[in-house]
Design an enzyme around this catalytic site. Structure first.
Site, PDB file in Angstrom:
ATOM      1  N   LYS A  10       9.500  15.711 -23.548  1.00 50.53           N
ATOM      2  CA  LYS A  10       8.370  15.501 -22.645  1.00 50.53           C
ATOM      3  C   LYS A  10       8.937  14.946 -21.333  1.00 50.53           C
ATOM      4  O   LYS A  10       9.930  14.204 -21.351  1.00 50.53           O
ATOM      5  CB  LYS A  10       7.415  14.499 -23.287  1.00 50.53           C
ATOM      6  CG  LYS A  10       6.243  14.065 -22.428  1.00 50.53           C
ATOM      7  CD  LYS A  10       5.257  13.240 -23.250  1.00 50.53           C
ATOM      8  CE  LYS A  10       4.119  12.732 -22.369  1.00 50.53           C
ATOM      9  NZ  LYS A  10       2.994  12.215 -23.160  1.00 50.53           N
TER      10      LYS A  10
ATOM     11  N   ARG B 298      -3.500   5.990 -29.517  1.00 52.99           N
ATOM     12  CA  ARG B 298      -3.980   4.910 -28.642  1.00 52.99           C
ATOM     13  C   ARG B 298      -5.262   4.301 -29.181  1.00 52.99           C
ATOM     14  O   ARG B 298      -5.769   3.333 -28.614  1.00 52.99           O
ATOM     15  CB  ARG B 298      -4.235   5.447 -27.232  1.00 52.99           C
ATOM     16  CG  ARG B 298      -2.985   5.950 -26.563  1.00 52.99           C
ATOM     17  CD  ARG B 298      -3.246   6.547 -25.209  1.00 52.99           C
ATOM     18  NE  ARG B 298      -2.201   7.497 -24.899  1.00 52.99           N
ATOM     19  CZ  ARG B 298      -2.184   8.272 -23.829  1.00 52.99           C
ATOM     20  NH1 ARG B 298      -3.155   8.203 -22.943  1.00 52.99           N
ATOM     21  NH2 ARG B 298      -1.195   9.117 -23.641  1.00 52.99           N
TER      22      ARG B 298
ATOM     23  N   GLU C  28      -2.562  17.516 -29.037  1.00 52.28           N
ATOM     24  CA  GLU C  28      -1.875  16.245 -29.312  1.00 52.28           C
ATOM     25  C   GLU C  28      -2.923  15.139 -29.367  1.00 52.28           C
ATOM     26  O   GLU C  28      -3.645  14.906 -28.398  1.00 52.28           O
ATOM     27  CB  GLU C  28      -0.861  15.973 -28.191  1.00 52.28           C
ATOM     28  CG  GLU C  28      -0.212  14.595 -28.253  1.00 52.28           C
ATOM     29  CD  GLU C  28       0.612  14.291 -27.005  1.00 52.28           C
ATOM     30  OE1 GLU C  28       1.158  15.238 -26.385  1.00 52.28           O
ATOM     31  OE2 GLU C  28       0.691  13.111 -26.623  1.00 52.28           O
TER      32      GLU C  28
END
Ligand code: 3PG
Length: 220
Positions: free
Chosen positions: A137, A54, A50
């Site tokens: 998640k 950011r 993943e």
């Protein structure tokens, strides 16, 4: 609208994560680190990753990793529909968010890209179920109560599978993975930013291999 090309030829992301059991969560400041990082992860035994939105390098890093047919790359920390589009255009095969963002989830569903929104409460699990999702998640896992919280939440929501992330490491991942509601665990410990900044790819491989060994073989 961006679309998923050749969707029928894509690997089943749920099956891939269930098989891998560990999802490295990567923050890349420089896209040029994407290729050696992917190689280090594969050498350590993981082919799912993943890449988080950011940093500005995220889309380019996803594009580079997506060129490898042996790597299933997803986009993380996806907070907007624009990021979904950029991720899909770059070749991301799945989308992860830290929380449940209705617009992001709806957009992913419309595009047909698997999405794993973050949940921390029963209410958010029901939002995911209402959106047609059965895998979420669980973030931030350790801070929310860890495995005890997953056990409690999975009692009423029997079909839901969790990908706990946040505070997971080689020392506690096996406990999580032993619970049938846990599809896989995510984390940064084998791809910590200082390792990437220093180009310590052999250490990434070593930590990845140790994590894979700690996870053991999934039940048949
Ligand atoms: C995430 O991005 O999902 C978490 O920050 C990962 O948490 P960790 O750094 O404790 O693995």
């Amino acid at each position: 609208m961006t679309s998923i090309q050749n969707a029928e030829q894509l690997p089943d992301v749920h099956a891939t994560l269930a098989d891998a059991r560990i999802l490295p969560v990567v923050v890349l400041d420089q896209a040029r680190d994407a290729a050696p990082l992917a190689a280090a992860l594969v050498e350590g035994g993981l082919r799912s990753v993943e890449v988080t939105f950011r940093t500005d390098a995220a889309a380019d890093a996803i594009r580079i990793m997506a060129e490898r047919p042996d790597v299933v790359v997803g986009a993380g920390t996806v907070l907007t529909t624009e990021q979904v589009d950029r991720a899909v255009e770059a070749g991301a095969r799945f989308v992860v968010s830290p929380g449940f963002g209705p617009r992001v989830v709806t957009h992913c569903r419309a595009l047909g890209i698997p999405v794993f929104p973050g949940v921390a409460t029963a209410t958010e699990i029901q939002m995911a179920l209402d959106a047609g999702l059965d895998t979420v998640k669980f973030f931030p896992a350790e801070q929310l109560g860890g495995l005890a919280m997953i056990k409690a939440l999975s009692a009423p929501y029997r079909g839901v599978r969790f990908v706990p992330t946040g505070g997971i490491n080689a020392g506690n991942l096996a406990d999580y993975l032993a619970h049938p509601a846990v599809l896989a665990v995510g984390g940064t410990w084998m791809v910590a930013p200082p390792l990437i900044a220093a180009g310590r790819w052999s250490e990434v491989t070593r930590l990845t291999a140790a994590a894979v060994a700690a996870a053991g073989t999934p039940a048949a």
